[in-house]
Each structure stands twice: as C-alpha cells, then as structure tokens.
Design an enzyme around this catalytic site. Structure first.
Site, PDB file in Angstrom:
ATOM      1  N   LYS A  10       0.868  -1.127   0.189  1.00  0.00           N
ATOM      2  CA  LYS A  10      -0.063   0.011  -0.066  1.00  0.00           C
ATOM      3  C   LYS A  10       0.796   1.394   0.194  1.00  0.00           C
ATOM      4  CE  LYS A  10      -4.040  -1.982   2.033  1.00  0.00           C
ATOM      5  NZ  LYS A  10      -4.967  -2.006   3.320  1.00  0.00           N
ATOM      6  N   TYR A  50     -12.085  -1.900  -5.249  1.00  0.00           N
ATOM      7  CA  TYR A  50     -12.944  -1.823  -3.910  1.00  0.00           C
ATOM      8  C   TYR A  50     -14.280  -1.906  -4.015  1.00  0.00           C
ATOM      9  CZ  TYR A  50      -8.129  -1.772  -1.700  1.00  0.00           C
ATOM     10  OH  TYR A  50      -6.878  -2.066  -1.531  1.00  0.00           O
ATOM     11  N   THR A  92      -5.404  -7.456  10.454  1.00  0.00           N
ATOM     12  CA  THR A  92      -5.593  -5.867   9.726  1.00  0.00           C
ATOM     13  C   THR A  92      -5.465  -4.881  10.583  1.00  0.00           C
ATOM     14  OG1 THR A  92      -7.507  -6.944   8.477  1.00  0.00           O
ATOM     15  CG2 THR A  92      -7.741  -4.508   8.709  1.00  0.00           C
ATOM     16  N   ARG A 103       2.465  -6.499   8.817  1.00  0.00           N
ATOM     17  CA  ARG A 103       1.662  -5.440   9.480  1.00  0.00           C
ATOM     18  C   ARG A 103       1.967  -4.910  10.799  1.00  0.00           C
ATOM     19  NH1 ARG A 103      -4.139  -7.692   7.228  1.00  0.00           N
ATOM     20  NH2 ARG A 103      -4.134  -6.743   4.988  1.00  0.00           N
ATOM     21  N   ASN A 113      -2.156  -0.138   6.698  1.00  0.00           N
ATOM     22  CA  ASN A 113      -1.577  -1.215   7.277  1.00  0.00           C
ATOM     23  C   ASN A 113      -0.571  -2.099   6.250  1.00  0.00           C
ATOM     24  OD1 ASN A 113      -3.345  -2.475   5.431  1.00  0.00           O
ATOM     25  ND2 ASN A 113      -4.585  -3.600   7.125  1.00  0.00           N
ATOM     26  N   HIS A 116      -2.279  -5.454   1.313  1.00  0.00           N
ATOM     27  CA  HIS A 116      -3.489  -6.343   1.205  1.00  0.00           C
ATOM     28  C   HIS A 116      -3.210  -7.447   0.643  1.00  0.00           C
ATOM     29  CE1 HIS A 116      -7.354  -7.111  -0.845  1.00  0.00           C
ATOM     30  NE2 HIS A 116      -6.756  -7.637  -1.828  1.00  0.00           N
ATOM     31  N   GLU A 127      -8.768 -10.720  -8.405  1.00  0.00           N
ATOM     32  CA  GLU A 127      -7.647  -9.546  -8.210  1.00  0.00           C
ATOM     33  C   GLU A 127      -6.453  -9.652  -8.983  1.00  0.00           C
ATOM     34  OE1 GLU A 127      -8.981  -8.737  -3.479  1.00  0.00           O
ATOM     35  OE2 GLU A 127      -7.370 -10.024  -3.619  1.00  0.00           O
TER      36      GLU A 127
END
Length: 139
Positions: A10, A50, A92, A103, A113, A116, A127
């Site tokens: 991310k 998303y 998460t 994480r 975090n 994914h 995905e």
C-alpha cells in the site's frame, strides 16, 4: 496445493521505502513472485477494485488513501499461498498483529496497514486478473 494469490503493498509502505523489506519477507516465506509492478491507481481503478465495499462508510476514505501514492501489486504463488500470505500479513489492525508479520513490522493503522492480500481462491483470481494480463505473469 500450489495456488496463486494477489498482493498490494500500500501507499504508506511504498512511501516509507519498505517495499524491498516486504518483498524479502514474502520470498523468505517461500512464496514466488509470478508478476509484479509499481503503479499509481486512478480513482476509477481504486473504485472498481474496492467496489465490494462501495456501500460501506469507509469506502470514500479507502479510495482516497489508495490513490494517494504509488502501490506495488504482485501475483504470488506457492503451496497454500493464500493462507500463507494472510498469515504473513498478520491481523488487519497492526496493533493486534502477531510479532514478525508485515503489518506488525510496517503497519501504522487499520487503513495504513502496509499490505493487502486475497482472502479466497475466487477473489485471488479476480484480483490478479484486475491488474495483470496473462502475458505479464511468468509460468
């Protein structure tokens, strides 16, 4: 059983220059990278990816966060890759993640975090194909 899963490093982790360390953790866990690229998500791409969360109150903030900077997307492969990568990612909420997980090591908050990962074979297939053509995947 060998399977494929999908990963996003991310924007927070990319901005903090943690990409290499996260990739090393993935490799050390015995997963193989079958495709990888750094991209800047457009609003349309983030909203599409998303879409399952579009009715949730956090959707707008999630999209804004995911377009805030570059991300690294990858297709990973290995025995039980989905479960193994989810274990490697950790909970998460980084505060609740086990020691030694991505994480716990690199996450800042529930949203920021660091990564994914797909949660099931069906979502992994969707995905991976959202971001990669067959020509971009090795093997």
């Amino acid at each position: 059983m060998s399977e494929r899963t999908f990963s996003i490093i991310k924007p927070d982790a990319v901005a903090a220059k943690q990409t290499g360390a996260i990739i090393q953790m993935i490799l050390d866990a015995g997963l193989t990278v079958k495709g990888m690229k750094m991209i800047q998500l457009t609003r349309a791409q983030a909203e599409g990816f998303y879409a399952v969360h579009s009715a949730r109150p956090f959707f707008k903030d999630l999209v804004e966060y995911m377009i805030s900077g570059p991300v690294v997307v990858s297709c990973l492969e290995g025995e039980n890759a989905i479960a193994r990568y989810r274990d490697l990612m950790g909970a998460t909420d980084p505060a609740k993640a086990a020691e030694g997980t991505i994480r716990k090591n690199f996450g800042k908050s529930i949203e920021a975090n660091a990564c994914h990962g797909s949660d099931a074979p069906e979502t992994a297939k969707v995905e991976v194909s959202y971001f990669f053509s067959n020509l971009e995947l090795v093997g």
